[in-house]
Design an enzyme around this catalytic site. Structure first.
Site, mmCIF file in Angstrom:
data_model
loop_
_atom_site.group_PDB
_atom_site.id
_atom_site.type_symbol
_atom_site.label_atom_id
_atom_site.label_comp_id
_atom_site.label_asym_id
_atom_site.label_seq_id
_atom_site.Cartn_x
_atom_site.Cartn_y
_atom_site.Cartn_z
ATOM 1 N N ARG A 68 9.916 13.169 2.565
ATOM 2 C CA ARG A 68 10.277 11.746 2.651
ATOM 3 C C ARG A 68 11.789 11.545 2.670
ATOM 4 O O ARG A 68 12.299 10.597 2.078
ATOM 5 C CB ARG A 68 9.692 10.950 1.481
ATOM 6 C CG ARG A 68 8.195 10.836 1.466
ATOM 7 C CD ARG A 68 7.760 9.546 2.162
ATOM 8 N NE ARG A 68 6.313 9.441 2.143
ATOM 9 C CZ ARG A 68 5.643 8.617 1.324
ATOM 10 N NH1 ARG A 68 6.278 7.827 0.515
ATOM 11 N NH2 ARG A 68 4.336 8.591 1.365
ATOM 12 N N ARG A 78 13.178 4.776 1.539
ATOM 13 C CA ARG A 78 13.793 3.606 0.902
ATOM 14 C C ARG A 78 14.927 3.889 -0.076
ATOM 15 O O ARG A 78 15.589 2.964 -0.511
ATOM 16 C CB ARG A 78 12.702 2.787 0.201
ATOM 17 C CG ARG A 78 11.820 2.044 1.178
ATOM 18 C CD ARG A 78 10.593 1.494 0.488
ATOM 19 N NE ARG A 78 9.747 2.577 0.042
ATOM 20 C CZ ARG A 78 8.526 2.415 -0.475
ATOM 21 N NH1 ARG A 78 8.043 1.208 -0.648
ATOM 22 N NH2 ARG A 78 7.820 3.452 -0.841
ATOM 23 N N ARG A 118 14.708 -0.716 8.733
ATOM 24 C CA ARG A 118 13.341 -1.198 8.531
ATOM 25 C C ARG A 118 13.311 -2.723 8.618
ATOM 26 O O ARG A 118 12.383 -3.299 9.204
ATOM 27 C CB ARG A 118 12.839 -0.731 7.177
ATOM 28 C CG ARG A 118 11.401 -1.070 6.870
ATOM 29 C CD ARG A 118 11.107 -0.546 5.485
ATOM 30 N NE ARG A 118 9.753 -0.782 5.050
ATOM 31 C CZ ARG A 118 9.315 -1.920 4.537
ATOM 32 N NH1 ARG A 118 10.135 -2.955 4.425
ATOM 33 N NH2 ARG A 118 8.069 -2.033 4.130
ATOM 34 N N ASP A 170 3.718 8.328 9.840
ATOM 35 C CA ASP A 170 2.892 8.332 8.638
ATOM 36 C C ASP A 170 1.613 9.097 8.916
ATOM 37 O O ASP A 170 1.191 9.204 10.070
ATOM 38 C CB ASP A 170 2.560 6.897 8.196
ATOM 39 C CG ASP A 170 2.123 6.880 6.743
ATOM 40 O OD1 ASP A 170 3.007 6.919 5.869
ATOM 41 O OD2 ASP A 170 0.917 6.890 6.472
ATOM 42 N N TYR A 207 -8.177 8.016 2.004
ATOM 43 C CA TYR A 207 -7.741 6.652 2.347
ATOM 44 C C TYR A 207 -8.798 5.924 3.176
ATOM 45 O O TYR A 207 -9.021 4.728 3.014
ATOM 46 C CB TYR A 207 -6.412 6.696 3.110
ATOM 47 C CG TYR A 207 -5.250 7.110 2.230
ATOM 48 C CD1 TYR A 207 -4.600 6.171 1.437
ATOM 49 C CD2 TYR A 207 -4.827 8.431 2.157
ATOM 50 C CE1 TYR A 207 -3.549 6.538 0.605
ATOM 51 C CE2 TYR A 207 -3.783 8.817 1.332
ATOM 52 C CZ TYR A 207 -3.145 7.867 0.556
ATOM 53 O OH TYR A 207 -2.121 8.232 -0.270
HETATM 54 O O1 CP3 Z 1 9.274 12.928 5.055
HETATM 55 C C1 CP3 Z 1 9.676 12.038 5.846
HETATM 56 O O2 CP3 Z 1 10.818 11.547 5.779
HETATM 57 C C2 CP3 Z 1 8.767 11.620 6.995
HETATM 58 C C3 CP3 Z 1 8.075 10.411 6.833
HETATM 59 C C4 CP3 Z 1 6.749 10.302 6.081
HETATM 60 C C5 CP3 Z 1 6.284 9.056 5.636
HETATM 61 N N1 CP3 Z 1 5.029 9.207 5.156
HETATM 62 C C6 CP3 Z 1 7.053 7.808 5.728
HETATM 63 C C7 CP3 Z 1 6.689 6.692 4.844
HETATM 64 C C8 CP3 Z 1 5.757 11.236 5.792
HETATM 65 C C9 CP3 Z 1 5.770 12.741 6.004
HETATM 66 C C10 CP3 Z 1 4.663 10.519 5.213
HETATM 67 C C11 CP3 Z 1 3.382 11.152 4.837
HETATM 68 C C12 CP3 Z 1 2.438 10.400 4.002
HETATM 69 N N2 CP3 Z 1 2.086 9.099 4.097
HETATM 70 C C13 CP3 Z 1 1.641 10.990 3.000
HETATM 71 C C14 CP3 Z 1 1.613 12.447 2.648
HETATM 72 C C15 CP3 Z 1 2.798 12.849 1.852
HETATM 73 C C16 CP3 Z 1 2.825 12.277 0.476
HETATM 74 O O3 CP3 Z 1 3.788 11.571 0.185
HETATM 75 O O4 CP3 Z 1 1.925 12.608 -0.301
HETATM 76 C C17 CP3 Z 1 0.836 9.980 2.446
HETATM 77 C C18 CP3 Z 1 -0.164 10.130 1.315
HETATM 78 C C19 CP3 Z 1 1.112 8.792 3.163
HETATM 79 C C20 CP3 Z 1 0.457 7.472 3.008
HETATM 80 C C21 CP3 Z 1 1.443 6.466 2.627
HETATM 81 N N3 CP3 Z 1 2.396 5.931 3.488
HETATM 82 C C22 CP3 Z 1 1.626 5.858 1.361
HETATM 83 C C23 CP3 Z 1 0.796 6.174 0.135
HETATM 84 C C24 CP3 Z 1 2.682 4.940 1.500
HETATM 85 C C25 CP3 Z 1 3.185 3.938 0.497
HETATM 86 C C26 CP3 Z 1 4.211 4.552 -0.358
HETATM 87 C C27 CP3 Z 1 4.869 3.512 -1.245
HETATM 88 O O5 CP3 Z 1 5.611 3.975 -2.113
HETATM 89 O O6 CP3 Z 1 4.663 2.311 -1.058
HETATM 90 C C28 CP3 Z 1 3.176 5.045 2.824
HETATM 91 C C29 CP3 Z 1 4.312 4.315 3.391
HETATM 92 C C30 CP3 Z 1 5.492 5.131 3.798
HETATM 93 N N4 CP3 Z 1 5.424 6.233 4.588
HETATM 94 C C31 CP3 Z 1 6.859 4.848 3.536
HETATM 95 C C32 CP3 Z 1 7.616 5.830 4.200
HETATM 96 C C33 CP3 Z 1 9.097 5.932 4.286
HETATM 97 C C34 CP3 Z 1 7.393 3.667 2.740
HETATM 98 C C35 CP3 Z 1 7.153 2.470 3.589
HETATM 99 C C36 CP3 Z 1 8.233 1.448 3.526
HETATM 100 O O7 CP3 Z 1 9.296 1.614 4.144
HETATM 101 O O8 CP3 Z 1 7.975 0.432 2.877
#
Ligand code: CP3
Length: 367
Positions: free
Chosen positions: A39, A43, A52, A89, A165
């Site tokens: 990640r 943020r 964003r 994502d 999910y």
């Molecule tokens: O690593 C990176 O920089 C690449 C981007 C990336 C994102 N999601 C961006 C993201 C990657 C590799 C993911 C994978 C992902 N997404 C996973 C597996 C990895 C992990 O963290 O366990 C999972 C379970 C998800 C599903 C997901 N997407 C969740 C649970 C959330 C919410 C997280 C939160 O804190 O609210 C997301 C959203 C998400 N994906 C964000 C980002 C940068 C935050 C969204 C935002 O900008 O508001």
């Protein structure tokens, strides 16, 4: 003539200025231990939040080629990272299957149509990859923007993590719905996992064709399972994916990384999956993990993301401790054991990256 131009373009495309990350994944000699952060675009970076806001929403950002490229590059402008990861994502795949992904502010991801009825589950099918064209367009655009600076990682969720999910309809603490299905109607869950595995294989292969130089499978929730259930409902399907992936592209091996959060007890089984590397969370000692599987696979990890909430000195100490625990020789990619927390001070991430580069050289002198 056209062929010649294409061939030379391909050649420049595949010339990497820094291939330390790919070499470490293949356990080839390196000068220092490469690092990237799960990640890393997110943020905790004010510039991410600004882009964003311009995109509108997180999903709009994923679907906007130019802005997805911009946020992928942002952490590389700040830190001397050794790899970029596609900004996207894992839930893009179930979204393309028609489940209706949306993000409720402050609540994380949600699906309009969760898979809780047999009739809906029976209708589930591998989506047309054209629906995910925005992801492959982002991969091509990021490769162009990187211009060989560092390799680009593509990724997907594991079939089981995606199913969590899809069945729960969003994030979950206990996984009551999917575990009920697993114990009461394993046939239904196996159907979902089988479709997911086929979809993920096609999705990752399309990312590789578009230019992803390594791929990671995120099995974020595999660690919530018993050992038997992990083998039956998660690992088995990840193995299926690994054996269906294109392993060579642009004249180079495309390494595959498997990351099961909470999977430290099952490293031997995971190492036998055919993957090139395993991701570690922070719960196991990387030296012991290496002794268990080091001959077979490279390791990635294993800093607790909250170690970045310490002081610059404590961050250096933690990095030094992990590097010493891994010991000499290639086969380690430094990373966090899970995604970087949104409240992390970016200056602390910089301290970590510099510490890993500086302190790791001593472990690669003889290579
Ligand atoms: O690593 C990176 O920089 C690449 C981007 C990336 C994102 N999601 C961006 C993201 C990657 C590799 C993911 C994978 C992902 N997404 C996973 C597996 C990895 C992990 O963290 O366990 C999972 C379970 C998800 C599903 C997901 N997407 C969740 C649970 C959330 C919410 C997280 C939160 O804190 O609210 C997301 C959203 C998400 N994906 C964000 C980002 C940068 C935050 C969204 C935002 O900008 O508001």
């Amino acid at each position: 003539m056209t062929n010649l131009i294409q061939a030379s373009e391909l050649n420049t495309m595949s010339q990497l200025k820094n291939d330390t990350f790919l070499r470490a994944l293949l356990k080839q000699p390196v000068d220092y231990t490469p690092i990237w952060m799960m990640r890393q675009a997110g943020r905790y970076l004010p510039e991410y939040k600004a882009t964003r806001a311009r995109a509108g929403s997180f999903l709009d950002l994923c679907k906007n080629t130019e802005l997805a490229t911009e946020v992928t590059i942002q952490p590389l402008e700040r830190f001397k990272l050794d790899a970029a990861i596609l900004f996207s994502d894992i839930l893009t795949v179930p979204d393309a299957m028609g489940l209706g992904l949306y993000f409720a502010e402050g609540e994380g991801p949600k699906f309009e149509r969760a898979l809780q009825h047999e009739a809906d589950i029976r209708k589930l099918a591998v989506p047309d990859m054209q629906k995910l064209d925005y992801v492959f367009a982002a991969v091509r655009s990021i490769r162009h923007a990187l211009d060989g600076r560092v390799p680009l990682i593509g990724f997907s969720g594991s079939p089981f993590t995606l199913a969590c999910y899809m069945v729960e309809g969003g994030s979950s603490k206990e996984f009551r719905t999917i575990k009920s299905m697993m114990y009461a109607r394993p046939d239904l869950l196996h159907h979902i996992l089988s479709v997911n595995a086929q979809a993920v294989t096609a999705y990752l292969n399309a990312q590789i064709e578009a230019g992803a130089q390594a791929v990671q499978i995120f099995d974020t929730w595999g660690g919530a399972l018993s050992q038997h259930a992990f083998e039956t409902f998660s690992l088995r399907y990840m193995k299926q994916i690994v054996s269906g992936l294109k392993r060579e592209h642009e004249g180079r091996r495309v390494p595959v990384i498997l990351f099961t959060k909470g999977g430290g007890l099952w490293l031997e089984q995971m190492a036998a999956s055919g993957a090139d590397a395993l991701g570690l969370d922070w719960t196991c000692d990387i030296g012991q993990a290496r002794a268990r599987v080091g001959g077979q696979v490279a390791l990635q990890g294993n800093l607790d993301p909250f170690a970045l909430f310490g002081t610059p000195e404590s961050i250096r100490e933690e990095a030094a401790r992990i590097l010493a625990a891994y010991g000499s020789g290639s086969g380690h990619v430094f990373n966090l054991g899970h995604g970087i927390n949104q409240h992390t001070d970016p200056e602390h991430a910089a301290v970590l990256v510099d510490a890993v580069h500086e302190l790791s050289r001593a472990y690669h002198i003889t290579e």
